[in-house]
Scaffold this motif. Structure first.
Motif, PDB file in Angstrom:
ATOM      1  N   LYS A 304       0.812  -1.205   0.000  1.00  0.00           N
ATOM      2  CA  LYS A 304       0.000   0.000   0.000  1.00  0.00           C
ATOM      3  C   LYS A 304       0.857   1.271   0.000  1.00  0.00           C
ATOM      4  O   LYS A 304       0.647   2.173  -0.817  1.00  0.00           O
ATOM      5  CB  LYS A 304      -0.925  -0.006   1.223  1.00  0.00           C
ATOM      6  N   SER A 305       1.806   1.307   0.898  1.00  0.00           N
ATOM      7  CA  SER A 305       2.609   2.528   1.012  1.00  0.00           C
ATOM      8  C   SER A 305       3.438   2.747  -0.256  1.00  0.00           C
ATOM      9  O   SER A 305       3.641   3.874  -0.713  1.00  0.00           O
ATOM     10  CB  SER A 305       3.527   2.455   2.237  1.00  0.00           C
ATOM     11  N   PHE A 306       3.885   1.634  -0.858  1.00  0.00           N
ATOM     12  CA  PHE A 306       4.664   1.754  -2.086  1.00  0.00           C
ATOM     13  C   PHE A 306       3.809   2.335  -3.215  1.00  0.00           C
ATOM     14  O   PHE A 306       4.238   3.223  -3.951  1.00  0.00           O
ATOM     15  CB  PHE A 306       5.205   0.367  -2.502  1.00  0.00           C
ATOM     16  N   ALA A 307       2.572   1.828  -3.300  1.00  0.00           N
ATOM     17  CA  ALA A 307       1.660   2.305  -4.345  1.00  0.00           C
ATOM     18  C   ALA A 307       1.356   3.786  -4.154  1.00  0.00           C
ATOM     19  O   ALA A 307       1.302   4.554  -5.116  1.00  0.00           O
ATOM     20  CB  ALA A 307       0.384   1.479  -4.336  1.00  0.00           C
ATOM     21  N   GLU A 308       1.174   4.179  -2.886  1.00  0.00           N
ATOM     22  CA  GLU A 308       0.859   5.588  -2.618  1.00  0.00           C
ATOM     23  C   GLU A 308       2.030   6.492  -2.977  1.00  0.00           C
ATOM     24  O   GLU A 308       1.868   7.576  -3.511  1.00  0.00           O
ATOM     25  CB  GLU A 308       0.508   5.773  -1.138  1.00  0.00           C
ATOM     26  N   LYS A 309       3.219   5.967  -2.703  1.00  0.00           N
ATOM     27  CA  LYS A 309       4.412   6.780  -2.925  1.00  0.00           C
ATOM     28  C   LYS A 309       4.780   6.885  -4.405  1.00  0.00           C
ATOM     29  O   LYS A 309       5.187   7.929  -4.884  1.00  0.00           O
ATOM     30  CB  LYS A 309       5.584   6.162  -2.144  1.00  0.00           C
ATOM     31  N   THR A 310       4.642   5.782  -5.106  1.00  0.00           N
ATOM     32  CA  THR A 310       5.174   5.740  -6.474  1.00  0.00           C
ATOM     33  C   THR A 310       4.112   5.611  -7.555  1.00  0.00           C
ATOM     34  O   THR A 310       4.377   5.829  -8.727  1.00  0.00           O
ATOM     35  CB  THR A 310       6.114   4.538  -6.658  1.00  0.00           C
ATOM     36  N   GLY A 311       2.908   5.215  -7.157  1.00  0.00           N
ATOM     37  CA  GLY A 311       1.880   4.985  -8.176  1.00  0.00           C
ATOM     38  C   GLY A 311       2.067   3.669  -8.902  1.00  0.00           C
ATOM     39  O   GLY A 311       1.362   3.378  -9.861  1.00  0.00           O
TER      40      GLY A 311
END
Lengths: 489, 382
Positions: A304-311
């Motif tokens: 989740k955090s990766f997706a939020e950070k990088t898309g």
């Protein structure tokens, strides 16, 4: 009254074009300027408009075929009347040929001096010519008092390959000898067809080296007559080739409805590439399994955090790319290629990882360049980007070139394992099947773990089974103990 | 012996009068009568439609390879309409519209690109040179024509054209230098379509403008919106007036875009982005000029429509004449190729002509004896 439309020279000195699309059907009425075909020449994709208004009576070419200039493409009748006046028709067709001859083939006069019948390629009845093997092409030049029509570059090539132009069967308009004719004659491929045994035995080695650079040759030529084995057996085309199979096929239509579709575009390229890989690389595949229970949990927690950070998505494939690079650095033979001719192994000091992507049109392998210099985050972002672009057909050409190792992942679909085929001229390919929960034995207890089946196909000329097992183990160690990524630096 | 700057005071101007939305700068707008304006538009249209028709002919084998001219109409017509019939028009190969304006017939244009030298014979009543395909060579012809006129005391100008690629040729330098040194009344017009086949302008030169090269040769230079026919007219008219008053040559850079491939053998998709092409299609020269004519009340929408039909009929008739001519005995006679190089035949040409005549006779006889299907050439000559 019907009129034939012969393929004109669509550029400067273009002698053939591939039919990309046929835009009309038999029976359809067309107006002057309506687009009939989309064809691709060496130089451009062009639309060919109709020169006549009328009804399409016959289409003489198929999509995927290569038509030579002067080839009869389509017959268009003038609306209401059917073919009433055949004499007139023919004359008209000939006139089209006339104009063509005047405009586009000023060297045409040479064929007259040839002693043969002056009318050659642009005859209105000429069948769609496909390759040099076309049975309608004129006999070779026997009269040695008259020069053979051939361009200077063709003459130079003939001298280089020690080919006597008088022996070569021409495929160009008006009996002109083309480069391909000289090459295939030199390779001995044409020898058996012509039935004359003279003058080519010595040059097959030269021709073999030229072959890969020659895109216009048929699959038959490419795989049937050109490689080492065929040369050794000296019987011409004794290799099993893709083109010879159709004649051995049963008549499938007896069993029910069938549809024949030309092999073209990406499908054709895949067929050629796979044939090359399978027939030139001795494949061996080694299988193993990675326990990715821990890694999987880590990836999920970071998702989740990766997706939020990088898309982008942080995927298992991205981690595997990093693990593969590490393994390649340790076992460089899996990042090499074999130069058969020079008997040398080429070790590449860069790590460009190809990723097999399934698209509607077929398999395409975009490449992540210099993967060793990129962080896991960068790789995850780039991976998603090139995969999306590839599926949309928008990937840049340079992103499809330069791979040194390929990964193919069918895990999203399923599969307990597989035996992937090497992407020639690379040394190896790693296949990832489905990572699934399975009972495994840990410390004497049966527990549930996530198991990722892996398969490495490699070129046994460049590497051995033990090295392959170590190579895969190295990858597995990194996947099972991600700390290794940090420890090794 | 100090080191000190040398002042070079020339400034290069950019001129635009009619923008892409057909807004007109009324202060700069030239005073042209309605008939002239209509004529200018008509030949821009005729040029465009002929170019389009010729591409279709090439694609169906009725025409040889040719360089397309769509997009270059404003540079061509804007400049050519500023000279007199007695002035010299020395085109490169994208001045189709201008050549038609000067009186070149459609059949001649088509014959030319089909390889008939008859297509290179200029029309009567104007001082024109034929198409010139070797890049930049026509600039030297123009410089020479200009110098000759000075010697003869002719008060005329020579108007010549070239592309951005030509500006990197040695001929360009020699022509501009000679013309300037000898104050030759020459107007050098650059059809700057920003691509020399596939080479973009950024790889062609490392200057802000092409026009500034004029400074180095000591002549006035100006950069003009090459899709604006009015600006092209004004810039050329100034240059013509200056040249006729003894002021020497001028360099005009018309910035435009080629809406087509370089020639029929080229695929611009391989080197130009779609966005770029789309942007330039929006600046197309005919649309804005048609709007201008309507806004000004020179032509109505109906007039424009009628002109389209008229032009289309004219082109069809021209093609038919050309195709009839190209099959005629006179044009199909290969012996004619000896006739046009010298005003009187030289001995060696006489000899060669006779040799060819005998060969043709011999061939004809041979054919009859063998009872072969006649070769196209022979059959159409009968």
């Amino acid at each position: 009254m019907s009129q034939d439309f012969l393929l004109p020279d669509l550029g400067e000195g273009i002698h053939e074009a591939e039919i990309i699309a046929i835009k009309v059907k038999v029976g359809q009425s067309v107006k002057e300027d309506d687009i009939l075909f989309e064809v691709e020449t060496d130089k451009a994709v062009v639309e060919v408009p109709s020169p006549f208004t009328g009804t399409v009576e016959a289409i003489h070419v198929k999509e995927g075929e290569t038509a030579k200039t002067g080839c009869n493409m389509i017959t268009i009748g003038s609306g209401s009347g059917d073919a009433k006046a055949p004499a007139k028709e023919e004359k008209k067709a000939e006139k089209v040929a006339d104009t063509k001859t005047q405009i586009l083939t000023p060297v045409g006069k040479a064929s007259e001096a040839n002693g043969g019948n002056g009318k050659t390629a642009p005859a209105p009845t000429a069948a769609p010519a496909q390759t040099a093997a076309n049975s309608q092409s004129p006999a070779h030049h026997v009269n040695r008092d008259i020069p053979v029509p051939a361009a200077p570059a063709v003459r130079a090539l003939a001298r280089e390959l020690k080919v006597d132009l008088y022996d070569v069967r021409p495929s160009g308009p008006h009996g002109r000898v083309m480069k391909e004719d000289v090459r295939s004659y030199a390779a001995g491929a044409l020898e058996s067809r012509v039935g004359s045994g003279s003058g080519s035995g010595s040059s097959s080695a030269v021709a073999t080296s030229l072959r890969p650079a020659q895109p216009a040759i048929s699959l038959h030529d490419k795989y049937g007559g050109g490689d080492d084995k065929a040369d050794k057996t000296s019987g011409g085309s004794s290799m099993p080739s893709m083109q010879s199979t159709p004649s051995n096929l049963p008549d499938f239509s007896k069993q029910g409805e069938v549809e024949r579709v030309p092999l073209r575009s990406i499908r054709k390229k895949i067929a050629q590439a796979m044939m090359k890989s399978w027939t030139t690389i001795p494949h061996v595949t080694t299988f193993d399994e990675a326990d990715i229970t821990g890694l999987n949990a880590t990836l999920k927690s970071a998702e989740k955090s990766f997706a939020e950070k990088t898309g982008s998505r942080l995927t298992l494939t991205a981690v595997v790319i990093k693990a593969v690079v590490s393994a390649l650095q340790k076992y460089p033979q899996f990042n090499s290629s074999l130069d058969d001719e020079k008997s040398e192994i080429i070790f590449k000091k860069y790590y460009n990882i190809g990723i097999a992507v399934a698209t509607e049109k077929g398999l395409i392998v975009p490449v992540i360049h210099n993967a060793d210099q990129k962080s896991l985050t960068q790789i995850a972002i780039e991976l998603q980007d090139i995969a999306n672009k590839t599926r949309a057909g928008k990937v840049e050409l340079e992103k499809l070139q330069g791979g040194t190792f390929t990964i193919t992942n069918i895990g999203a679909i399923g599969g307990t394992n597989m035996s992937p085929m090497i992407n020639h001229p690379e040394c190896a390919i790693l296949g990832m099947a489905r990572g699934a929960d399975k009972p495994i034995v840990r410390n004497g207890n049966i527990e549930i773990g996530t198991i990722l089946p892996l398969a490495l196909s490699f070129d046994h000329r460049l590497a051995d089974g033990a090295e392959a097992a170590y190579f895969v183990r190295h990858i597995i160690n990194h996947l099972e103990h991600p700390l290794n990524f940090i420890l090794e630096n | 012996m100090p080191r000190k700057p040398i002042e070079i005071t020339e400034k290069i101007e950019y001129l635009s009068i009619l923008d892409e939305n057909a807004n007109v700068d009324t202060k700069l707008e030239p005073k042209l009568d309605n008939d002239t304006l209509k004529k200018m538009y008509r030949f821009m249209l005729l040029g465009r439609r002929t170019d389009e028709r010729m591409l279709k002919m090439q694609r169906t084998g009725r025409l040889g390879t040719f360089p397309q001219a769509s997009g270059h109409e404003a540079v061509s017509i804007g400049s050519v309409s500023a000279i007199e019939k007695s002035d010299w028009h020395i085109p490169a190969y994208r001045e189709l519209a201008g050549m038609l304006y000067r009186g070149w017939s459609l059949e001649k244009i088509i014959l030319y690109w089909n390889g008939y030298e008859e297509g290179a014979v200029p029309p009567k009543g104007v001082n024109d040179l034929p198409y010139c395909v070797p890049v930049a060579s026509q600039l030297l012809h123009a410089a020479g024509v200009g110098m000759a006129m000075n010697i003869k005391g002719d008060k005329k100008v020579a108007l010549t054209y070239f592309g951005d690629g030509s500006s990197s040729e040695g001929d360009f330098h020699e022509a501009l230098n000679f013309a300037s040194v000898f104050k030759a009344p020459v107007i050098f017009v650059c059809q700057n379509n920003q691509y020399a086949i596939s080479v973009p302008l950024s790889k062609q030169m490392n200057c802000k403008t092409l026009a500034q090269r004029a400074v180095a040769y000591g002549m006035p230079g100006i950069k003009v919106d090459g899709n604006d026919v009015l600006a092209m007219y004004v810039a050329t008219k100034e240059a013509v007036d200056r040249a006729k008053a003894g002021g020497g040559p001028t360099l005009i850079e018309g910035l435009t875009y080629r809406f087509t491939p370089h020639t029929t053998a080229d695929d611009p998709k391989r080197y130009r982005s779609e966005e770029e092409s789309k942007e330039w299609f929006g600046k197309e020269p005919l649309t804005r000029f048609a709007k201008y004519l309507q806004n000004k009340g020179v032509m109505t929408a109906k007039d424009l429509e009628e002109m389209e039909a008229e032009v289309d009929a004219e082109i069809r008739a021209g093609i038919e004449r050309s195709e009839t001519l190209s099959k005629s005995e006179e044009l199909m006679n290969p012996l004619a190729m000896f006739d046009h190089l010298y005003s009187t035949e030289t001995e060696h040409l006489k000899e060669q002509k006779e040799e060819l005549r005998q060969y043709l006779e011999h061939k004809k006889k041979g054919k009859k004896q063998q009872n072969h299907t006649a070769h196209p050439e022979v059959s159409s000559a009968k």
